[in-house]
Design a protein around this motif. Structure first.
Motif, short mmCIF file in Angstrom:
data_model
loop_
_atom_site.label_atom_id
_atom_site.label_comp_id
_atom_site.label_asym_id
_atom_site.label_seq_id
_atom_site.Cartn_x
_atom_site.Cartn_y
_atom_site.Cartn_z
N SER A 193 81.19 -53.78 -61.98
CA SER A 193 81.46 -52.55 -61.24
C SER A 193 82.93 -52.50 -60.81
O SER A 193 83.62 -53.52 -60.76
CB SER A 193 80.57 -52.47 -59.99
N ALA A 194 83.40 -51.30 -60.48
CA ALA A 194 84.76 -51.10 -59.95
C ALA A 194 84.67 -50.50 -58.56
O ALA A 194 83.99 -49.48 -58.36
CB ALA A 194 85.56 -50.17 -60.87
N PHE A 195 85.34 -51.11 -57.60
CA PHE A 195 85.33 -50.63 -56.22
C PHE A 195 86.63 -49.89 -55.90
O PHE A 195 87.63 -50.02 -56.59
CB PHE A 195 85.11 -51.80 -55.26
N SER A 196 86.59 -49.10 -54.84
CA SER A 196 87.76 -48.33 -54.44
C SER A 196 88.92 -49.27 -54.10
O SER A 196 88.71 -50.40 -53.68
CB SER A 196 87.42 -47.46 -53.22
N PRO A 197 90.17 -48.79 -54.28
CA PRO A 197 91.31 -49.65 -53.97
C PRO A 197 91.32 -50.14 -52.53
O PRO A 197 91.80 -51.24 -52.24
CB PRO A 197 92.51 -48.74 -54.24
N VAL A 198 90.79 -49.32 -51.62
CA VAL A 198 90.89 -49.60 -50.19
C VAL A 198 89.51 -49.74 -49.57
O VAL A 198 88.59 -48.97 -49.87
CB VAL A 198 91.68 -48.48 -49.48
N ALA A 199 89.38 -50.74 -48.70
CA ALA A 199 88.18 -50.91 -47.87
C ALA A 199 88.57 -50.56 -46.43
O ALA A 199 89.67 -50.91 -45.99
CB ALA A 199 87.69 -52.36 -47.94
N VAL A 200 87.69 -49.88 -45.71
CA VAL A 200 88.03 -49.46 -44.34
C VAL A 200 86.96 -49.94 -43.36
O VAL A 200 85.79 -50.11 -43.71
CB VAL A 200 88.18 -47.92 -44.24
N THR A 201 87.38 -50.16 -42.13
CA THR A 201 86.42 -50.51 -41.08
C THR A 201 85.69 -49.24 -40.65
O THR A 201 86.26 -48.14 -40.70
CB THR A 201 87.14 -51.13 -39.87
N PRO A 202 84.43 -49.36 -40.25
CA PRO A 202 83.65 -48.17 -39.90
C PRO A 202 84.30 -47.28 -38.84
O PRO A 202 84.18 -46.05 -38.90
CB PRO A 202 82.32 -48.75 -39.41
N ASP A 203 84.99 -47.88 -37.87
CA ASP A 203 85.62 -47.08 -36.82
C ASP A 203 86.67 -46.12 -37.36
O ASP A 203 86.95 -45.08 -36.77
CB ASP A 203 86.23 -47.98 -35.74
N GLU A 204 87.25 -46.47 -38.50
CA GLU A 204 88.27 -45.62 -39.13
C GLU A 204 87.68 -44.29 -39.61
O GLU A 204 88.40 -43.31 -39.80
CB GLU A 204 88.88 -46.37 -40.32
N LEU A 205 86.37 -44.25 -39.78
CA LEU A 205 85.70 -43.06 -40.31
C LEU A 205 85.33 -42.05 -39.23
O LEU A 205 84.90 -40.93 -39.54
CB LEU A 205 84.44 -43.48 -41.07
N GLY A 206 85.50 -42.41 -37.96
CA GLY A 206 85.24 -41.50 -36.86
C GLY A 206 83.81 -40.99 -36.84
O GLY A 206 82.85 -41.74 -37.10
#
Length: 338
Positions: A193-206
């Motif tokens: 599989s290919a994942f997105s270039p960036v991983a974010v912490t849940p709080d970043e998603l508001g």
């Protein structure tokens, strides 16, 4: 906070902190050389990484230009990759295409398979496969966990979510029936599989992150044409807390484990109302549109992916800014002919 892995410094790459606008990044070898190392000591390194993130966003440190094309998947390899199928509309459609009934237990107990986690492909790497295998993309949301104890409840499991990513979980549809007929599950039909270039912490998603679900459209383009934009928070029968707890029923999860949502899919009625062209939200995989075509026209019309086809997967916030960067995979069938 946003994190990525550059394709340098060894097979596990180099961890970088990425600015919120995805414009700049900063390597942090003094904190953690790789993301997998950071996951192992998250309680200690997370506050340090966050300080760098805040400084990068404020301009207190300059950083380097962030090049998505230079990225590997955030975790180029990890301990475990388990993918669910939390969108029952997708399950119903795909099983209907195989003339298989959906057992009642699927609505109360998550469906999940364990994929290969010893090596993922980069977000801009090719999908190397034969057209005869029935190449399909599957756009999904995934999470990366910390350590999860055996028997964790969904509430406990949700607290272990450290990062959120997107994934193109490639499927080789024509290999699936024979494998499932053996009664032992997927293997050859599920390549890297290919994942997105960036991983974010849940709080970043508001506010988009609620009840362990990501409530934003997942945008898929195929050969430059908009193919789907279903909302990942809609029609998700099992949230990520429930999916993680399902895995933890009989085993512990090591920090760095990845759990997938399965193909994002919204209920839309029929083919004529579900496609983008007809005002619907479209699809995140080709199998779904082919099932609609089979139901309504007697046979599938849309082909699976062919040599040179390009799939693009991304997600945007309420202001239209890219959150995770872009997965863009082109099909390469010729490499297997050498």
């Amino acid at each position: 906070m946003k994190l990525a892995t550059l394709q340098q410094g060894g097979r596990d790459g180099t961890l970088v902190v990425v600015s919120r606008d995805l414009g700049r990044c900063r390597a942090v070898p003094a904190i953690a050389r790789t993301l997998l190392a950071a996951m192992d000591d998250w309680a200690t390194v997370e506050p340090q990484l966050r300080q760098v993130y805040e400084a990068l966003n404020s301009g207190a440190i300059e950083g380097e230009p962030f090049d998505q094309a230079a990225c590997h998947s955030p975790l180029p390899r990890t301990w475990q990759w388990a993918d669910g199928s939390a969108y029952l509309n997708h399950v119903e459609l795909v099983r209907r295409a195989r003339n298989a009934e959906v057992p009642e237990t699927f609505y109360t107990d998550p469906l999940m398979y364990q994929g290969g986690s010893d090596g993922f492909i980069a977000p801009r790497a090719p999908i190397v496969a034969k057209e005869a295998w029935g190449i399909d993309m599957e756009a999904e949301v995934t999470v990366v966990t910390g350590d999860v104890p055996l028997g964790a409840t969904p509430k406990e499991a949700a607290k272990a979510i450290r990062l959120v990513m997107l994934v193109n979980d490639v499927s080789l549809r024509h290999l699936i029936p024979a494998e499932l007929a053996k009664g032992f599950g997927f293997f050859q039909s599920k390549p890297a599989s290919a994942f997105s270039p960036v991983a974010v912490t849940p709080d970043e998603l508001g506010d988009a992150w609620q009840d362990s679900k990501l409530h934003l459209p997942l945008v898929v383009h195929l050969n430059g044409e908009l193919f789907g934009k279903p909302n990942a928070g809609v029609d998700m029968t099992f949230n990520f807390g429930q999916l993680i707890a399902h895995v933890a029923k009989t085993r512990t999860l090591c920090a760095g484990s990845i759990i997938g949502s399965g193909t994002v899919s919204n209920k839309q009625g029929n083919l004529w109302g579900s496609s983008i062209a007809n005002g619907g939200v479209g699809y995140c995989c080709l199998a779904e549109v082919r099932t609609y075509e089979t139901i309504e026209q007697g046979k599938p019309v849309t082909p699976f992916m062919r040599h040179g086809d390009v799939v693009r997967i991304e997600m945007f916030d309420a202001q239209g800014a890219s959150i995770f960067g872009t997965i863009e995979n082109q099909v390469d069938t010729h490499s297997l002919d050498k």
